[in-house]
Design a protein around this motif. Structure first.
Motif, short mmCIF file in Angstrom:
data_model
loop_
_atom_site.label_atom_id
_atom_site.label_comp_id
_atom_site.label_asym_id
_atom_site.label_seq_id
_atom_site.Cartn_x
_atom_site.Cartn_y
_atom_site.Cartn_z
N UNK A 385 0.72 -1.33 0.31
CA UNK A 385 0.00 0.08 -0.43
C UNK A 385 0.97 1.25 0.25
N UNK A 408 -14.89 2.87 -2.60
CA UNK A 408 -14.98 1.47 -2.96
C UNK A 408 -16.46 1.11 -1.82
N UNK A 411 -19.41 -3.56 0.92
CA UNK A 411 -18.41 -4.32 0.57
C UNK A 411 -17.34 -5.69 0.38
N UNK A 413 -14.00 -5.54 1.20
CA UNK A 413 -12.83 -5.44 2.51
C UNK A 413 -11.76 -4.67 2.29
N UNK A 414 -11.45 -4.86 0.93
CA UNK A 414 -9.89 -4.83 0.74
C UNK A 414 -9.00 -3.40 0.45
N UNK A 415 -9.80 -2.35 -0.34
CA UNK A 415 -9.69 -1.76 -1.36
C UNK A 415 -10.16 -1.06 0.19
N UNK A 416 -10.72 -0.83 1.07
CA UNK A 416 -11.96 0.20 1.99
C UNK A 416 -10.34 0.19 3.33
N UNK A 417 -10.13 -1.13 2.97
CA UNK A 417 -9.25 -1.17 4.65
C UNK A 417 -7.56 -0.26 4.45
N UNK A 418 -7.74 -0.30 3.17
CA UNK A 418 -6.81 0.87 2.69
C UNK A 418 -6.86 2.22 2.47
N UNK A 420 -8.50 4.74 3.94
CA UNK A 420 -7.60 5.85 4.99
C UNK A 420 -6.38 6.25 4.86
N UNK A 421 -5.29 4.82 4.98
CA UNK A 421 -3.82 5.09 4.38
C UNK A 421 -3.37 5.76 3.83
N UNK B 69 -8.66 2.06 9.90
CA UNK B 69 -8.79 0.41 8.72
C UNK B 69 -10.55 1.26 7.84
N UNK B 72 -15.90 -1.86 7.26
CA UNK B 72 -15.34 -2.81 6.10
C UNK B 72 -14.36 -4.43 6.01
N UNK B 73 -14.08 -3.96 7.48
CA UNK B 73 -13.31 -4.61 8.28
C UNK B 73 -14.09 -5.49 8.87
N UNK B 112 -0.47 -4.14 7.86
CA UNK B 112 -0.36 -2.25 6.70
C UNK B 112 -0.63 -0.73 7.24
N UNK B 117 0.15 3.89 10.82
CA UNK B 117 -0.06 4.27 11.60
C UNK B 117 0.52 4.72 12.91
#
Lengths: 464, 393
Positions: A385, A408, A411, A413-418, A420-421, B69, B72-73, B112, B117
């Motif tokens: 990332x 995104x 549903x 999980x994967x793009x949403x996770x990053x 913010x980062x 994070x 949605x996780x 990651x 953070x």
């Protein structure tokens, strides 16, 4: 209360401009004349796909009003008739293989197959009934999404959920063989869920070494996976994949990728955006070649030439305000409604998803599997990332963006996770404003107000 | 009455944060980890202190984690991120480095995001999606080799064969002891219930491994010395728990099952028995460890397309038969797609084997307790009377 919007029509005055263009020449020797294109876009198309000509402002895929952009009309023709080419492939026994974005189609096509994304599944079903009006298409699409989710899980993203339709529908799919990449975590489980209860369609997963750092063994692993994919595709198509075939396909698709890059660079170089948001971006054409790369490349060349002329003459894309706010889109599978963005004073200048593959160079000499593996392993969108964010910053700067939208699907999980980062890194490195927007509207045509409201507010903030 | 050894384990867990602080003062390096395929033996052999991280059941941490994070996780991932952000958990606070494996792609993302953070030194271990393929085995060997080099850099020394052999032996013994604990549950002769067995398993996340093994031995000796329970509760419903992990601190479902007279006789959880099964390190080397980890029961976040060779499914089916469980409760955490997308297929496949499955989809909030209770009670009613011809179910 329902509101009827008039159907869009191409004005007769532009016919002469279209008539000046060349025939489209397809791989099988089929030629389509400009007269035939005009007839399709003004007579056949509106009858077969009335919803596509809808002017309902909520419709995210409205036809562009930039009617003097002739390459844009020809691109739209290619998009609308894609279903016909796919039907022809099926009739001729060319296998259709479900894939996902992330890696390119070189190997699939070299093996005599045609790769199609998850949206194809829905599109094929929708197109079994022609003449759908906007509302009918909207409801039919929503019903398919519900059916798909019932077959998989209600937590599956709207796009990958389409795999679920394979459980209950008979579709001309010869295989499901996506590369997992690092972009999506649902695809693997969707294929598994299909496979756990059905053996109708052979399924295979191409593994991808998701990891933080570069490593030779990771390329080697991917190379072996690609060899394994080739063997499976050979069984499906009955066509042996020689190194020469694969290299030839790489060269053809390299050309598409290079042309698409050229188009984007020209677009970005304009003092004013030379097209509106709907006509901007050629990454999908460069990536999928409209299921026929030679004709896709023909259109890309025409687009490049037309963009060059517009940039040289300082032409601004139709429907844009003066000095629109330039938005770069991150995330996957979804972008804001282009017409809406334009109306609110913005313009979409790029998105990182398909663009990542377009930026990829595949070496044309040596072992083609190794060349592909090296290229895939270096795809910026699939890397760590932090690396992806740094690459995105380069694109944001090159496109002179004023702000970044990370969008995104619900549903995912994967793009949403990053999300913010990545936006935090971009903010820190560029000082540009960013926003993260979760949407649930992919495959839907209504109830888009919440996400549009956020996009509008973001553009308003940029324009102050 | 609480067993003496169980109380000792609880006391040891209570004291462990203080011990860790003391170890750190002496210069010891703490390696926290999250995953299923992190080869803890190698960390241990290098003289580093391995601690498995992560807790469940705390809604507040879920909310905190979602700020970094995403909402949605899955709830566990969000809770872990909350722990990293808060930095009050003694093990996270004490960790000098954190290792994540990519079996669960959301765990990879957690690595990651927490790295970015929270600025912890972070290591990643790549995991192939299909452990059965020959190229995957080769790839994983390289990944473990690379991971070991990173650990060696951290420890400032190389892995010595004797130390590795010793660590492998110790971990094999721990796994065997945990299997024996579960065996007592299976055969209905355990003075501990499933929740208590889970507590013992989770104690192993934190305790010094030699001490932990010694305590396990004490516990097993005590259990063996107790009179055999001869009259099982005929009203209870025997259940196997499957699905998403049930992390330390997440007692909602197990408490509820217990309250409605359910008896969890085994599990196939990432946080339960599975890590102790099918681990045979024949060759005491880094490569031998890599092969053994790859050949253990595949993690539920790894997709399986080969229906004829679905080890995970076969294992679950065998466990039901072995324990005479009446059904499976399939626990899925909100947004744990790897588990939720498997539900329909698993349910239908188990139905063909005559094994009923109830999915409980939940997260760490308490708002759905009564709804879950109703569902579990209804499921138990069905199971109790399913073989009674006079009762229509």
């Amino acid at each position: 209360m329902s509101t009827e919007y008039p159907a869009f029509r191409y004005p007769d005055e532009i016919k002469s401009l279209l008539m000046e263009t060349d025939d489209l020449v397809f791989t099988d020797g089929t030629r389509v004349t400009p007269e035939q294109i005009w007839h399709f876009m003004t007579v056949t198309g509106p009858k077969r796909f009335p919803f596509a000509f809808s002017t309902n402002p909520a419709f995210g895929h409205q036809l562009s009003r930039d009617v003097t952009l002739i390459s844009g009309i020809r691109t739209t023709y290619l998009n609308m008739t894609g279903i016909d080419r796919l039907r022809k492939f099926v009739r001729n026994g060319t296998p259709l293989v479900v894939v996902q974005g992330g890696i390119t189609s070189d190997l699939y096509r070299a093996a005599g197959c045609i790769p199609v994304g998850p949206m194809f599944i829905r599109g094929w079903i929708m197109n079994t009934t022609e003449g759908r009006e906007y509302n009918n298409a909207n409801l039919a699409g929503a019903a398919l999404l519900e059916e798909a989710r019932q077959n998989l899980s209600f937590e599956c993203c709207n796009l990958i959920a389409n795999i679920g339709l394979l459980k209950t529908r008979n579709l001309p799919i010869a295989a499901i063989a996506p590369c997992l990449c690092s972009r999506c975590s649902d695809m693997a489980f969707a294929v598994e869920a299909y496979r756990s209860e059905s053996e109708k369609i052979p399924s295979y997963i191409v593994d991808y070494p998701s990891n933080y750092e570069w490593g030779e063994w990771r390329v080697e692993f991917l190379k072996e996976e690609l060899h394994s994919l080739a063997e499976r595709l050979e069984k499906i198509s009955g066509k042996e994949v020689t190194d020469a075939d694969l290299t030839a396909e790489i060269k053809l698709e390299n050309k598409a990728r290079a042309l698409s890059r050229e188009c984007e660079q020209i677009w970005w170089s304009g003092k004013v955006p030379p097209t509106n948001s709907g006509d901007g971006g050629t990454a999908h054409l460069g990536l999928m070649g409209a299921f026929d790369f030679p004709v896709g490349n023909q259109i890309l060349q025409e687009t490049r030439d037309e963009l060059q002329t517009r940039v040289r003459n300082g032409v601004k894309g139709y429907g844009l305000v003066d000095d629109p706010s330039r938005l770069f889109i991150c995330g996957s599978c979804v972008i804001p409604n282009p017409n809406f963005v334009d109306k609110k004073g913005g313009v979409l200048v790029g998105s990182d998803d398909a663009w990542s593959c377009i930026c990829m160079d595949v070496k044309e000499s040596g072992d083609p599997y190794e060349n592909l593996a090296e290229a895939y392993a270096s795809l910026p969108y699939e890397r760590s990332t932090e690396e992806r964010a740094m690459w995105t910053i380069e694109q944001v700067k090159a496109s002179r963006s004023d702000g970044v939208v990370f969008m995104y699907n619900w549903g995912c999980n994967y793009q949403s996770a990053v999300a913010g980062m990545i936006t935090d890194i971009i903010k820190e490195e560029t000082g540009l404003p960013t926003i993260t927007i979760e949407v649930g509207e992919l495959t839907r045509m209504e109830s888009l107000e919440q996400s549009q409201n956020r996009v509008e507010s973001f553009i308003e903030m940029l324009r102050k | 009455m609480t067993l003496v050894a169980l109380q000792k384990i609880r006391d040891a867990v209570q004291q462990r944060p203080g011990e860790i602080e003391e170890e750190k003062r002496k210069g010891k390096i703490i390696v926290g980890w999250v995953g299923y395929l992190i080869p803890e033996e190698i960390i241990h052999a290098l003289g580093l202190i391995p601690v498995r991280l992560g807790r469940g059941g705390d809604e507040r941490l879920v909310e905190l984690g979602a700020r970094y994070i995403s909402s949605q996780n899955c709830a566990f991932i969000r809770a872990c991120m909350g722990m990293f952000a808060e930095n009050t958990d003694p093990y996270i606070r004490g960790a000098d480095a954190v290792a994540f494996d990519n079996a669960c792609m959301q765990v990879y993302r957690l690595g990651e995001v927490s790295k970015y953070y929270c600025k912890k030194k972070t290591l990643f271990l790549g995991v192939p999606r299909d452990p059965a393929s020959p190229s995957a085995q080769k790839y994983f060997r390289h990944e473990v080799e690379h991971f070991t080099q990173k650990l060696e850099d951290l420890a400032g020394k190389k892995v010595e064969p004797e130390e590795l052999t010793g660590s492998i032996g110790l971990y094999q013994n721990i796994r065997a002891a945990i299997c024996e604990l579960y065996h007592f549950l299976d055969i209905g002769e355990s003075p501990l219930n499933w929740k208590e067995v889970g507590e013992v398993v989770h104690a192993g996340y934190y305790l010094d491994k030699t001490n932990y093994f010694s305590l396990l031995q004490e516990l097993l000796s005590e259990i063996r010395s107790l009179p055999v329970i001869t009259a099982p509760n005929s009203n209870e419903v025997r259940i196997i728990l499957s699905g998403s992990l049930i992390a330390p601190g997440d007692v909602k479902l197990s408490d509820l099952i217990e309250h409605v007279n359910g008896n969890i006789v085994s599990d196939d959880l990432w946080s339960g028995l599975n890590p102790s099964l099918n681990m045979h390190i024949d060759n005491p080397t880094i490569m031998g460890i890599a092969d053994a980890y790859m050949n253990r029961i595949p993690h539920y976040t790894l997709p399986c397309l080969d229906k004829d060779n679905d080890i995970r499914f076969e294992h679950l089916k065998a466990a039901v038969l072995k324990t005479k469980a009446q059904g499976v409760i399939y626990h899925t955490i909100r947004y744990c797609d790897s588990a939720t997308l498997k539900t329909t297929g698993l349910k239908n496949r188990l139905r063909k084997e005559g094994i009923p499955l109830l999915e409980i989809h939940t997260e760490y909030s308490g708002s759905d307790v009564e709804a879950i209770r109703t569902r579990v009670e209804a499921f138990f009613e069905i199971l109790k009377f399913k073989d009674n011809p006079e009762v229509r179910v």
